[in-house]
Design an enzyme around this catalytic site. Structure first.
Site, PDB file in Angstrom:
ATOM      1  NE  ARG A 142     -29.425  30.488  36.414  1.00  0.00           N
ATOM      2  CZ  ARG A 142     -28.651  30.446  35.328  1.00  0.00           C
ATOM      3  NH1 ARG A 142     -27.997  31.528  34.962  1.00  0.00           N
ATOM      4  NH2 ARG A 142     -28.554  29.351  34.614  1.00  0.00           N
ATOM      5  CG  ASN A 178     -29.115  42.257  27.942  1.00  0.00           C
ATOM      6  OD1 ASN A 178     -27.896  42.277  27.887  1.00  0.00           O
ATOM      7  ND2 ASN A 178     -29.835  41.267  27.418  1.00  0.00           N
ATOM      8  CG  HIS A 205     -30.611  40.430  22.313  1.00  0.00           C
ATOM      9  ND1 HIS A 205     -30.033  39.305  22.865  1.00  0.00           N
ATOM     10  CD2 HIS A 205     -31.333  39.993  21.246  1.00  0.00           C
ATOM     11  CE1 HIS A 205     -30.396  38.245  22.172  1.00  0.00           C
ATOM     12  NE2 HIS A 205     -31.178  38.627  21.184  1.00  0.00           N
ATOM     13  CG  ASP A 259     -38.558  40.767  31.913  1.00  0.00           C
ATOM     14  OD1 ASP A 259     -37.721  39.941  31.473  1.00  0.00           O
ATOM     15  OD2 ASP A 259     -39.667  40.957  31.381  1.00  0.00           O
TER      16      ASP A 259
HETATM   17  C1  GAR Z   1     -23.005  41.962  22.023  1.00  0.00           C
HETATM   18  O1  GAR Z   1     -23.407  41.825  20.699  1.00  0.00           O
HETATM   19  C2  GAR Z   1     -24.169  41.763  22.961  1.00  0.00           C
HETATM   20  O2  GAR Z   1     -25.350  42.261  22.481  1.00  0.00           O
HETATM   21  C3  GAR Z   1     -24.216  40.272  23.042  1.00  0.00           C
HETATM   22  O3  GAR Z   1     -22.880  39.914  23.200  1.00  0.00           O
HETATM   23  C4  GAR Z   1     -22.087  40.804  22.435  1.00  0.00           C
HETATM   24  C5  GAR Z   1     -20.937  41.267  23.290  1.00  0.00           C
HETATM   25  O4  GAR Z   1     -19.982  41.890  22.502  1.00  0.00           O
HETATM   26  N1  GAR Z   1     -25.055  39.844  24.117  1.00  0.00           N
HETATM   27  C6  GAR Z   1     -25.899  38.834  24.008  1.00  0.00           C
HETATM   28  O5  GAR Z   1     -26.007  38.141  23.010  1.00  0.00           O
HETATM   29  C7  GAR Z   1     -26.737  38.590  25.243  1.00  0.00           C
HETATM   30  N2  GAR Z   1     -27.813  37.704  24.939  1.00  0.00           N
HETATM   31  P1  GAR Z   1     -18.743  42.654  23.154  1.00  0.00           P
HETATM   32  O6  GAR Z   1     -18.192  41.774  24.249  1.00  0.00           O
HETATM   33  O7  GAR Z   1     -17.781  42.841  22.037  1.00  0.00           O
HETATM   34  O8  GAR Z   1     -19.267  43.964  23.681  1.00  0.00           O
END
Ligand code: GAR
Length: 194
Positions: free
Chosen positions: A64, A106, A108, A140
């Site tokens: 990572r 981010n 979520h 974070d």
């Molecule tokens: C979104 O709902 C975002 O919040 C989520 O992935 C999706 C991306 O959608 N992220 C997570 O779950 C991170 N933990 P997109 O590619 O259509 O924008």
């Protein structure tokens, strides 16, 4: 003008919404680069808008930390004011988070601190809650534990499956994300004070 880098893994529909917003003359931020950890479909949105992109394939790195160092090197080329994780489905190494936080946010698909992690929508359905939501947070070193910048509730409907619920959450995420980036750009929202 606030310069923004967006990191994605998937379809990039939230990225697309941010690109659309940033295309408006009165929007105070512009996207300077889009990065991905894989051949994400969403990279096509960057191409369509003529925005440079980079890909740092996760599987080509032995750790990572090594992957994150390459992402950091790419970001250093563009020197954005803000990094937006918009569906990046990787945890960033601490070195990268420490270098960028709080200038890294981010989106979520849940009402944090409820349902953090990679399956926020599925976990809400499994828990049988009647409301979930969308959040925009500062990144974070925890999993979705950073300061909350904006969030809003979304009702779970009786017939919802993961796809249907996520499809109703995403427009809320987009609105919150576009507004947070705007407020950071105008100085209305001070990430350092979050
Ligand atoms: C979104 O709902 C975002 O919040 C989520 O992935 C999706 C991306 O959608 N992220 C997570 O779950 C991170 N933990 P997109 O590619 O259509 O924008």
């Amino acid at each position: 003008m606030l310069t923004v880098a967006v990191l994605i893994s998937g379809t990039g529909s939230n990225l697309r919404a941010l690109l659309d917003a940033a295309d408006e003359p009165d929007y105070p931020a512009r996207i300077v680069v889009v990065g991905a950890d894989r051949e994400a479909d969403g990279l096509a949105h960057a191409e369509e808008y003529g925005i440079p992109s980079f890909m740092v394939p996760w599987e080509r790195f032995e750790s990572r930390s090594a992957w994150g160092a390459e992402v950091a090197a790419q970001l250093a080329v563009w020197q954005p004011d803000l990094v937006v994780l918009s569906g990046l489905m990787r945890l960033l190494p601490a070195e990268l988070v420490d270098a960028w936080s709080p200038r890294i946010i981010n989106t979520h698909p849940a009402y944090l601190p409820e349902f953090p992690g990679a399956h926020g929508v599925r976990d809400a359905l499994t828990a049988g809650v009647t409301q979930t939501g969308a959040s925009v947070i500062v990144v974070d070193n925890g999993v979705d534990t950073g300061p909350i910048l904006a969030q809003e509730r979304v009702f779970v409907l009786p017939d919802d499956d993961e796809h249907a619920l996520h499809a109703r959450i995403k427009p809320v995420e987009r609105r919150l994300l576009i507004d947070v980036v705007r407020r950071v750009a105008t100085g209305e929202l001070d990430l350092a004070a979050s």
